[in-house]
Design an enzyme around this catalytic site. Structure first.
Site, short mmCIF file in Angstrom:
data_model
loop_
_atom_site.label_atom_id
_atom_site.label_comp_id
_atom_site.label_asym_id
_atom_site.label_seq_id
_atom_site.Cartn_x
_atom_site.Cartn_y
_atom_site.Cartn_z
N LYS A 1 -30.67 14.32 -33.14
CA LYS A 1 -31.27 13.12 -32.57
C LYS A 1 -31.69 12.21 -33.71
O LYS A 1 -32.25 12.69 -34.70
CB LYS A 1 -32.49 13.48 -31.71
CG LYS A 1 -32.14 14.13 -30.38
CD LYS A 1 -33.34 14.13 -29.45
CE LYS A 1 -32.94 14.67 -28.10
NZ LYS A 1 -34.05 14.58 -27.12
N LYS B 1 -23.92 13.54 -27.29
CA LYS B 1 -24.74 14.35 -26.38
C LYS B 1 -25.09 13.42 -25.22
O LYS B 1 -26.07 12.67 -25.29
CB LYS B 1 -25.99 14.86 -27.07
CG LYS B 1 -26.85 15.79 -26.23
CD LYS B 1 -28.03 16.32 -27.05
CE LYS B 1 -28.85 17.31 -26.25
NZ LYS B 1 -29.55 16.68 -25.12
N CYS C 1 -53.42 -2.32 -6.14
CA CYS C 1 -54.13 -3.39 -5.45
C CYS C 1 -54.06 -3.07 -3.95
O CYS C 1 -52.99 -2.79 -3.42
CB CYS C 1 -53.48 -4.74 -5.72
SG CYS C 1 -54.12 -6.07 -4.68
N TYR D 1 0.84 -1.20 0.00
CA TYR D 1 0.00 0.00 0.00
C TYR D 1 0.87 1.25 0.00
O TYR D 1 0.66 2.18 -0.79
CB TYR D 1 -0.92 0.00 1.22
CG TYR D 1 -1.91 1.15 1.23
CD1 TYR D 1 -3.19 1.00 0.73
CD2 TYR D 1 -1.55 2.40 1.74
CE1 TYR D 1 -4.10 2.04 0.72
CE2 TYR D 1 -2.44 3.46 1.73
CZ TYR D 1 -3.71 3.28 1.22
OH TYR D 1 -4.60 4.33 1.20
N ASP D 2 1.87 1.27 0.88
CA ASP D 2 2.73 2.45 0.98
C ASP D 2 3.51 2.68 -0.31
O ASP D 2 3.70 3.83 -0.74
CB ASP D 2 3.71 2.29 2.15
CG ASP D 2 2.99 2.34 3.50
OD1 ASP D 2 1.85 2.84 3.53
OD2 ASP D 2 3.57 1.88 4.50
N ARG E 1 -26.78 22.86 -14.21
CA ARG E 1 -27.38 23.73 -15.22
C ARG E 1 -28.68 24.36 -14.72
O ARG E 1 -28.98 25.52 -15.01
CB ARG E 1 -27.67 22.93 -16.49
CG ARG E 1 -28.27 23.77 -17.61
CD ARG E 1 -28.63 22.92 -18.82
NE ARG E 1 -29.09 23.76 -19.93
CZ ARG E 1 -30.33 24.24 -20.05
NH1 ARG E 1 -31.23 23.96 -19.13
NH2 ARG E 1 -30.66 24.99 -21.08
N CYS F 1 -54.78 -11.30 -7.37
CA CYS F 1 -55.42 -11.84 -6.17
C CYS F 1 -56.93 -11.64 -6.14
O CYS F 1 -57.61 -12.22 -5.30
CB CYS F 1 -54.80 -11.22 -4.92
SG CYS F 1 -55.20 -9.46 -4.71
#
Length: 653
Positions: free
Chosen positions: A297, A104, A406, A35-36, A125, A389
């Site tokens: 699009k 986009k 329900c 780790y070190d 935004r 049911c």
């Protein structure tokens, strides 16, 4: 620079995972020395590049809970782009200029401000004029640099998104179907606008820059491509972009279209800007749109068909959704015959009647929807009783949306969770019974209790006429159900869905009581807590489950259908005790990787999903593979062995 940025990303993720596992699971995936060493490498790279990513252990951001998100007015209004669905219109718009065509992305637009190399502000935004300040949340975005090698003021725009893979993983952790998030965009919006950024941090939000708004030397770059390349050098991930002209526009559009389905991030079309910044700015803007860019699009393919019926689909929360069933049509390369109407309000607005001519399309080329009703013969009746049911229904209104529910608290549709768990791979392993299929079987009244699953063969006609089923898939389902009649005891115990009892705990309990069901089901709290890893909470839940009369009836019915596979009371040897294995690739001597896992665990070993310093062996028949697990094993000096070598190891142990 890009190579160093990739290494920074890799090290940040690796060290974060090591810290998470240590803190939350009380185990280590690397030694302190390792780790070190990696920490020092990361710190050096950060100093060299000036890039520090959110989540870096060298600059951990403390979590904070806010009472509200402050609002702030943007320096200049963020206008939407004009739109088109026609490729020729894009070509005409671009003329003889060069353009930058990019995704986009479908998430939440964020404006970031850096000063003296530090992230100081992030604003959504909002409505284009006023947004919410989400700086604390932005600081825990997965890939966002907290510091950059630029000392002046820098303002950029980009899209915060949640990848499909993360979206599916998060939804998989939510058992209630109606509580699941509808799409990555909604999940992202909620994640970015959290008051507690510890929640945001768990959502794996990514940020992709798409515009440089302001810097100290705005005349430094003449083209958008130069700006994008510079932002990459600063450590930002940038939307994928292509340089286009009128000549290669159609070809480039085909490239983007072919990647829609395989992309791991949600998109909502493309955007096109003039590459020449000065030229684009010289065009000014209308009252609604800037003139330097345009959005595209893909045109939805629309087909006309005939409405055949409305199917009322009950769910776990009691919500009953109307689903339109129509004559099959081909859309975007697949056959479609049904589309959700979502709620009563939409159904009433379309004035649907059986036999009506309707038009259908795939929203974003993926989700079937009804576009319009051409004949509008009148409203269909709304059921007064639940299709599952028979209980009373009620229309509830939330704002302007009416939905059907329900009112029976014991409705079978609410049992879907237990059915889905029962048939899952680690439980009874019944293939062909997805949650969606189970919901259909319950809705049709074909299964009411868990034991009913073992009698699906009696409903051939009903099942083979269901969408997605035919003769072959029905036979496969029946075969899978028959195979499930001889489970091992631990998988059966796990399949019951006892609180806090996972498969590993079920195996420990069964082994302790010699794989005897009577002894297991009559175990006491004191007996269970003598088993290592079984605490009081698990033991109490286990005993409580088997004492409830309703559960005894469920088990009694199930035991009439199954016979437990005989297991050795000794539960295997301890040959592999203390050894940790990782299994990858295809297998030849075993049915599947789960069978290898079972063998290892029966002999006292442990199987994990990733290669770490604690791994003793990686099992892979292709030990010359360049897969990430093989590479990791070689880096850590961990032996990569084939199945045959594993079997030899087991025999010699």
């Amino acid at each position: 620079m890009q190579g160093k940025k990739q290494r920074i990303t890799q090290l940040t993720e690796l060290l974060d995972e090591a810290a998470r596992v240590y803190e939350q699971e009380d185990r280590e995936i690397m030694s302190n020395f390792e780790y070190d060493k990696l920490y020092d490498e990361l710190k050096k790279l950060e100093e060299e590049t000036g890039i520090v990513l959110a989540g870096s252990p060298t600059r951990k951001v403390g979590y904070e809970i806010l009472s509200e998100l402050p609002k702030e007015r943007h320096e200049s209004a963020m206008l939407s782009l004009d739109k088109t669905k026609e490729v020729p219109a894009l070509i005409d718009w671009l003329g003889n200029k060069e353009g930058i065509l990019s995704w986009k992305m479908d998430g939440l637009t964020i404006v970031l401000t850096y000063r003296n190399g530090e992230l100081v502000k992030a604003v959504t935004r909002g409505n284009g004029e006023v947004g919410e300040v989400v700086t604390n949340n932005a600081k825990v975005f997965k890939n966002l640099p907290l510091t950059i090698p630029y000392e002046g003021e820098l303002i950029i725009r980009g899209e915060a998104v949640i990848r499909y893979s993360d979206f599916e993983m998060i939804n998989a952790q939510i058992p209630d179907a109606d509580a699941k998030y509808k799409n990555p965009r909604n999940l992202c919006s909620g994640s970015v606008r959290q008051l507690n950024n510890a929640i945001t941090a768990k959502r794996n939000v990514n940020f992709f820059a798409f515009a440089l708004i302001r810097m100290d030397e705005m005349n430094r770059f003449k083209t958008m491509m130069e700006q994008f390349n510079w932002l990459k050098e600063l450590g930002f991930d940038v939307v994928e972009e292509k340089l286009v002209t009128a000549e290669n526009m159609a070809e480039t559009m085909e490239y983007f279209e072919s990647h829609i389905i395989t992309n791991d991030f949600p998109s909502d079309g493309l955007v096109l800007f003039f590459n020449d910044i000065a030229y684009g700015e010289s065009l000014g803007r209308t009252s609604k749109f800037p003139r330097n860019g345009i959005a595209f699009k893909w045109r939805d393919e629309i087909k006309e068909t005939t409405l055949q019926e409305i199917e009322w689909s009950a769910s776990r929360t009691g919500l009953i959704n109307p689903v339109a069933i129509f004559e099959p049509v081909e859309l975007e390369g697949t056959t479609v015959s049904r589309a959700s109407l979502h709620n009563i309000s939409i159904m009433e607005g379309l004035e649907l009647g059986l036999g009506d001519k309707v038009t259908v399309y795939k929203a974003n080329m993926i989700i079937p929807q009804i576009a319009d009703n051409l004949t509008r013969s009148g409203h269909l009746p709304i059921p007064k009783t639940c299709p599952v049911c028979g209980g009373d229904t009620m229309i509830k209104q939330d704002s302007d949306v009416k939905s059907l529910y329900c009112m029976n608290p014991e409705c079978l549709a609410k049992k879907i969770k237990s059915f889905t768990h029962f048939v899952s791979r680690d439980a009874m392993n019944i293939e062909g019974l997805s949650e969606a299929t189970i919901e259909k079987l319950i809705a049709k009244g074909l299964i009411k209790e868990l034991a009913d699953i073992f009698h699906v063969k009696d409903f051939k006609e009903e099942i083979t006429t269901m969408e997605g089923f035919g003769e072959k898939s029905f036979r496969n389902l029946v075969d899978s159900v028959e195979k499930a009649r001889t489970p091992i005891l631990a998988k059966f115990i796990y399949s019951l869905g006892i609180a806090n009892v996972g498969l590993a705990n079920a195996k420990l309990i069964c082994k302790e009581f010699g794989y005897d069901f009577n002894k297991v089901s009559n175990a006491t709290v004191d007996e269970l807590t003598q088993i290592p890893q079984i605490g009081y909470v698990i033991a109490e839940a286990f005993v409580s489950y088997f004492q409830k009369p309703e559960n005894k009836l469920i088990i009694e019915d199930l035991l009439k259908e199954i016979t437990f596979e005989k297991e050795e009371a000794a539960g295997g040897s301890e040959k592999l005790k203390g050894l940790t294995f990782v299994i990858t690739g295809s297998v030849e001597h075993f049915t599947n990787r789960n069978e290898v896992k079972d063998v290892i665990e029966q002999h006292g070993g442990k199987v994990t999903g990733s290669v770490t310093a604690k791994t003793n062996y990686l099992i892979n028949n292709d030990n010359t593979s360049s897969s990430s697990k093989n590479k990791k094993a070689r880096e850590l000096g961990i032996p990569v062995i084939t199945e045959e070598e594993f079997i030899q190891l087991l025999n010699e142990a």
